[in-house]
Scaffold this motif. Structure first.
Motif, PDB file in Angstrom:
ATOM      1  N   LYS C  51       0.690  -1.174  -0.063  1.00 40.35           N
ATOM      2  CA  LYS C  51      -0.028  -0.184  -0.103  1.00 40.35           C
ATOM      3  C   LYS C  51       0.857   1.298  -0.186  1.00 40.35           C
ATOM      4  CE  LYS C  51      -4.156  -1.883   0.831  1.00 40.35           C
ATOM      5  NZ  LYS C  51      -5.343  -1.831  -0.264  1.00 40.35           N
ATOM      6  N   GLN C  52       0.154   2.253  -0.727  1.00 35.67           N
ATOM      7  CA  GLN C  52       1.280   3.485  -0.845  1.00 35.67           C
ATOM      8  C   GLN C  52       1.197   4.257   0.454  1.00 35.67           C
ATOM      9  OE1 GLN C  52       3.182   4.703  -3.162  1.00 35.67           O
ATOM     10  NE2 GLN C  52       2.902   2.636  -4.180  1.00 35.67           N
ATOM     11  N   LEU C  53       2.329   4.755   1.224  1.00 38.53           N
ATOM     12  CA  LEU C  53       2.089   5.376   2.288  1.00 38.53           C
ATOM     13  C   LEU C  53       2.688   6.591   2.189  1.00 38.53           C
ATOM     14  CD1 LEU C  53       2.409   5.207   5.392  1.00 38.53           C
ATOM     15  CD2 LEU C  53       4.826   4.310   5.309  1.00 38.53           C
ATOM     16  N   TYR C  54       1.712   7.751   3.018  1.00 34.51           N
ATOM     17  CA  TYR C  54       2.091   8.983   2.695  1.00 34.51           C
ATOM     18  C   TYR C  54       2.443   9.850   3.989  1.00 34.51           C
ATOM     19  CZ  TYR C  54      -0.205   8.611  -1.802  1.00 34.51           C
ATOM     20  OH  TYR C  54      -0.429   8.107  -3.156  1.00 34.51           O
ATOM     21  N   ARG C  55       3.064  10.913   4.044  1.00 34.20           N
ATOM     22  CA  ARG C  55       3.330  11.802   5.207  1.00 34.20           C
ATOM     23  C   ARG C  55       2.471  12.937   4.742  1.00 34.20           C
ATOM     24  NH1 ARG C  55       8.245  14.115   7.151  1.00 34.20           N
ATOM     25  NH2 ARG C  55       7.494  13.842   9.269  1.00 34.20           N
ATOM     26  N   VAL C  56       1.800  12.936   5.965  1.00 36.71           N
ATOM     27  CA  VAL C  56       0.441  14.225   5.973  1.00 36.71           C
ATOM     28  C   VAL C  56       0.859  14.932   7.024  1.00 36.71           C
ATOM     29  CG1 VAL C  56      -1.959  14.433   5.769  1.00 36.71           C
ATOM     30  CG2 VAL C  56      -1.037  12.350   4.853  1.00 36.71           C
ATOM     31  N   ARG C  57       0.573  16.437   6.510  1.00 39.85           N
ATOM     32  CA  ARG C  57       0.912  17.462   7.581  1.00 39.85           C
ATOM     33  C   ARG C  57      -0.472  18.017   7.817  1.00 39.85           C
ATOM     34  NH1 ARG C  57       5.818  21.144   6.880  1.00 39.85           N
ATOM     35  NH2 ARG C  57       6.551  19.045   7.686  1.00 39.85           N
ATOM     36  N   PHE C  58      -0.694  18.097   9.215  1.00 39.63           N
ATOM     37  CA  PHE C  58      -1.903  18.700   9.707  1.00 39.63           C
ATOM     38  C   PHE C  58      -1.511  19.847  10.604  1.00 39.63           C
ATOM     39  CE2 PHE C  58      -2.468  14.302   9.256  1.00 39.63           C
ATOM     40  CZ  PHE C  58      -3.468  14.039   8.915  1.00 39.63           C
ATOM     41  N   THR C  59      -2.385  21.079  10.607  1.00 37.33           N
ATOM     42  CA  THR C  59      -2.170  21.986  11.597  1.00 37.33           C
ATOM     43  C   THR C  59      -2.850  21.449  12.881  1.00 37.33           C
ATOM     44  OG1 THR C  59      -3.967  23.208  11.016  1.00 37.33           O
ATOM     45  CG2 THR C  59      -2.108  23.875   9.800  1.00 37.33           C
ATOM     46  N   MET C  60      -2.230  22.243  13.790  1.00 35.83           N
ATOM     47  CA  MET C  60      -2.881  22.315  15.316  1.00 35.83           C
ATOM     48  C   MET C  60      -4.347  22.814  15.373  1.00 35.83           C
ATOM     49  SD  MET C  60      -0.841  20.571  17.419  1.00 35.83           S
ATOM     50  CE  MET C  60       0.834  20.130  17.669  1.00 35.83           C
ATOM     51  N   ALA C  61      -4.539  23.801  14.508  1.00 35.16           N
ATOM     52  CA  ALA C  61      -5.857  24.458  14.495  1.00 35.16           C
ATOM     53  C   ALA C  61      -7.085  23.437  13.861  1.00 35.16           C
ATOM     54  CB  ALA C  61      -5.731  25.642  13.560  1.00 35.16           C
ATOM     55  N   GLU C  62      -6.358  22.528  12.912  1.00 26.75           N
ATOM     56  CA  GLU C  62      -7.432  21.716  12.233  1.00 26.75           C
ATOM     57  C   GLU C  62      -7.555  20.452  13.228  1.00 26.75           C
ATOM     58  OE1 GLU C  62      -9.003  21.015   9.654  1.00 26.75           O
ATOM     59  OE2 GLU C  62      -9.202  19.090   9.461  1.00 26.75           O
ATOM     60  N   LEU C  63      -6.590  20.072  14.125  1.00 29.29           N
ATOM     61  CA  LEU C  63      -6.705  18.551  14.794  1.00 29.29           C
ATOM     62  C   LEU C  63      -7.460  19.217  16.159  1.00 29.29           C
ATOM     63  CD1 LEU C  63      -3.261  17.283  14.940  1.00 29.29           C
ATOM     64  CD2 LEU C  63      -5.132  16.784  13.514  1.00 29.29           C
TER      65      LEU C  63
END
Lengths: 101, 229, 92
Positions: C51-63
């Motif tokens: 399976k393809q693996l990605y690094r995803v970046r989230f902002t603290m505001a979103e979380l």
């Protein structure tokens, strides 16, 4: 667990005991020989539930998870495990005595 | 910090030390009452040996290998990156390959180095379990595996950092890295000011384990004048 | 081009490699890591497709919304393709 509320990070550490290092070594060896993967270890740890996390130490949970995966892989049976654990208990009252070093 | 004298894991008293048949020192734990989980470890290990899955020598060799891995390995890699721009570039491109280049046997590990700069601070955590760049730095410290660290590092990293004594300037952004799958991470800390005259070996002494996880910053070694090569 | 993704908001029992705190949250792909055997199959000792693996970046505001310590701080996590929903880019 990520994002849950929790108290201050406990900073106390400890040097690993021989039995803990052996648990770690068994995990590395069993996975390198293809009996199960670290994913299987994680799955068994998660299946123990929240209570196990509070009641048991890190390597206590690890040996339980390693055992779970080895039984599932058919390396030995639960009857063999129980019999051997009973024999071990008869050898002495300390780890050094029971492990023969 | 005072030591807790009831802590059976504490190992400062070496009066009981002796070597086991496998060449490893007995610890005080080995004289404590045998626990259920220790019995399980002994039973599982013996069954694995009897079934031909492994040998006692293999188990001992694996322990020796893990004991040989320590934050000093990571510190050597970071110090090289601080003094050799081409190496630093290779480290940021593929930290596993760069570590192997220095002779560290880190197995099939996928390693990503994340760089602290004037405006970015990086912090490593594994919220799912306790993934850690163990093949380079050795086994993780206990706090790294606690519920508190794993829960809070992704939600309030600045509060966590302050508990570790790290106060970041306001303009610095925090980047948390959650080791959820197959990558492991190491922080490339910023080289402290005033260290221009130090050699690679001297610099390595500044690089603490925590500075490579992001819960600390590089600092002058104790007894700075007595630099040990 | 910024690749925006949302972590699928599903909560099955068992071993799931997408952390619960990220499910339903939107981030951007930081880098592609290549294919790795599906850990959710390996966890049960089953044959595991890559399976393809990605690094995803989230902002603290979103979380964390208003509870974020610092809205613009970020969390990067590795997430497998089968847990990602691609979102249309929108001009900012």
């Amino acid at each position: 667990m990520g994002g849950d509320q929790a108290g201050p990070v406990p900073m106390e550490g400890h040097d690993f005991a021989l039995w803990e290092k052996r648990v770690d070594a068994l995990m590395v060896l069993c996975s390198s020989k293809g009996h199960f993967t670290v994913d299987g270890l994680r799955r068994a740890l998660e299946d123990m539930g929240e209570a196990a996390f509070e009641q048991h130490s890190y390597y206590e949970r690890w040996i339980a998870a390693i055992n779970q995966n080895l039984v599932e892989d058919g390396v030995y049976t639960l009857e063999e495990l129980a019999t051997r654990m009973e024999e071990v208990a008869q050898r002495g009252t300390t780890y050094a005595e029971a492990a023969h070093g | 910090m005072p030591h807790d004298h009831h802590d059976h894991d504490h190992s400062h008293d070496h009066s009981h030390d002796a070597l086991s048949p496998s060449g490893h020192p007995y610890r005080q734990d080995n004289d404590a009452p045998l626990t259920y989980w220790q019995r399980m470890e002994i039973a599982v290990r013996e069954l694995l040996i009897e079934k031909g899955v492994t040998t006692a020598a293999e188990v001992a060799a694996q322990i020796d290998l893990m004991d040989s891995r320590s934050p000093a390995n990571g510190a050597a890699v970071i110090a090289r990156a601080w003094t050799d721009p081409a190496f630093k570039s290779r480290l940021l491109d593929d930290a596993a390959e760069a570590s192997r280049e220095m002779g560290f046997d880190i197995g099939p590990l996928h390693l990503i180095a994340v760089e602290n700069t004037a405006d970015t601070h990086n912090l490593i955590v594994c919220t799912l379990c306790s993934c850690y760049p163990r093949n380079l730095l050795g086994l993780p410290p206990d706090w790294y595996k606690t519920r508190a660290y794993r829960s809070r590092a992704v939600r309030e990293p600045r509060a966590v950092l302050s508990e570790f004594g790290v106060a970041l300037p306001d303009h610095v952004s925090v980047r948390v890295h959650d080791s959820t799958a197959d990558m492991r991470y190491i922080v490339l800390p910023a080289r402290p000011a005033g260290t221009d005259d130090l050699s690679e070996t001297e610099l390595a002494a500044w690089i603490t384990r925590d500075s490579m996880i992001g819960t600390g910053l590089p600092r002058a070694p104790d007894g700075l004048s007595a630099t040990k090569a | 081009m910024v690749e925006r993704v949302r972590i699928r908001n599903l909560m099955p029992p068992g071993h799931v490699r997408a952390p619960a705190y990220l499910r339903g949250k939107t981030g951007v792909v930081e880098r592609r890591l290549g294919a790795f055997s599906n850990p959710e199959q390996l966890a049960y000792a089953l044959p595991a497709a890559p399976k393809q693996l990605y690094r995803v970046r989230f902002t603290m505001a979103e979380l964390w919304g208003d509870a974020a310590e610092r809205p613009e701080d970020t969390v990067d996590a590795e997430v497998y393709a089968h847990w990602l929903e691609e979102l249309p880019d929108h001009a900012t």
